[in-house]
Scaffold this motif. Structure first.
Motif, PDB file in Angstrom:
ATOM      1  N   TYR A 169       0.852  -1.195   0.000  1.00  0.00           N
ATOM      2  CA  TYR A 169       0.000   0.000   0.000  1.00  0.00           C
ATOM      3  C   TYR A 169       0.884   1.241   0.000  1.00  0.00           C
ATOM      4  CZ  TYR A 169      -3.504   3.444   1.084  1.00  0.00           C
ATOM      5  OH  TYR A 169      -4.310   4.542   1.026  1.00  0.00           O
ATOM      6  N   PHE A 174      -4.947  -6.674  -4.410  1.00  0.00           N
ATOM      7  CA  PHE A 174      -4.072  -5.771  -3.667  1.00  0.00           C
ATOM      8  C   PHE A 174      -2.888  -5.300  -4.508  1.00  0.00           C
ATOM      9  CE2 PHE A 174      -6.261  -8.320  -0.470  1.00  0.00           C
ATOM     10  CZ  PHE A 174      -6.822  -7.309   0.298  1.00  0.00           C
ATOM     11  N   THR A 175      -3.045  -5.257  -5.825  1.00  0.00           N
ATOM     12  CA  THR A 175      -1.964  -4.814  -6.704  1.00  0.00           C
ATOM     13  C   THR A 175      -2.528  -3.976  -7.844  1.00  0.00           C
ATOM     14  OG1 THR A 175      -0.726  -6.839  -6.235  1.00  0.00           O
ATOM     15  CG2 THR A 175      -0.059  -5.589  -8.167  1.00  0.00           C
ATOM     16  N   THR A 176      -2.032  -2.742  -7.958  1.00  0.00           N
ATOM     17  CA  THR A 176      -2.381  -1.899  -9.093  1.00  0.00           C
ATOM     18  C   THR A 176      -1.331  -2.049 -10.180  1.00  0.00           C
ATOM     19  OG1 THR A 176      -3.331  -0.309  -7.544  1.00  0.00           O
ATOM     20  CG2 THR A 176      -2.992   0.444  -9.797  1.00  0.00           C
ATOM     21  N   LEU A 187       0.062  -0.838  -4.508  1.00  0.00           N
ATOM     22  CA  LEU A 187      -1.372  -0.564  -4.537  1.00  0.00           C
ATOM     23  C   LEU A 187      -1.592   0.936  -4.384  1.00  0.00           C
ATOM     24  CD1 LEU A 187      -4.319  -1.622  -4.479  1.00  0.00           C
ATOM     25  CD2 LEU A 187      -4.104  -1.716  -2.002  1.00  0.00           C
TER      26      LEU A 187
END
Length: 190
Positions: free
Chosen positions: A100, A143-145, A154
């Motif tokens: 994050y 949980f990964t952009t 993220l």
């Protein structure tokens, strides 16, 4: 500039601040600030503190309740429950929230980003990567952009004050140019 008034034991102290607490010229320009940073820190801190509490209280509870002397099954169940909440929960929270991004900085002259995340001991960790190191996962992940080299990150696209910063980070501003260039090459070949 930001004018602040701080109170120390009833005495007002005035100070003139020329920069915000998140300005880091060595990292570049602040382009993103995650709105869940305090929540992530709070949840992880709470999880760690309850784990430490469990570690110290388990022997005391065993001695006072006599669980250590009853049956082997009850003892195993107790240790399993305490062990789950003591170790598995904080590890799971760390794995889910380690990518994050709290803050993201951009150095335009070098086309590099610095992502600030929390490490396992809740300290801020800086990860520096080039825009060309950004890879977008083929399948949308929870949980990964994007991946910066091999590290998952993220971010919330709506929290970028300037949408162009997000487009450049993800490489969307270049893809149109490359596609147009490829189409022109194909047209020339025909």
């Amino acid at each position: 500039s930001l004018f602040q008034v701080t109170s120390f034991q009833g005495v007002a102290v005035r100070s003139l601040c020329t920069s915000s607490p998140h300005d880091h010229p060595e990292h570049g320009r602040l382009v993103y600030k995650g709105n869940l940073a305090k929540a992530v820190l709070g949840v992880r801190f709470f999880s760690y503190s309850t784990s430490i509490f469990n570690l110290f209280m388990a022997p005391y509870i065993m001695l006072k309740t006599g669980i250590g002397f009853d049956s082997l099954f009850i003892q195993a169940a107790f240790y399993g429950l305490v062990g789950f909440f003591t170790f598995v929960t904080p590890i799971t929270l760390h794995v889910l929230t380690k990518g994050y991004v709290i803050r993201l900085y951009y150095k335009e002259d070098m086309d590099t980003y610095t992502a600030i995340t929390y490490n396992a001991i809740l300290a801020e960790k800086a990860t520096v990567f080039h825009q060309k190191d950004v890879k977008i996962p083929d399948i949308t992940k929870m949980f990964t952009t994007f991946y910066a080299k091999t590290k998952s990150m993220l971010v919330n696209p709506t929290l970028f004050p300037n949408p162009q910063d997000y487009n450049h980070l993800m490489g969307y501003d270049k893809s149109l140019y490359f596609n147009l260039e490829e189409e022109l090459k194909e047209a020339d070949e025909r």
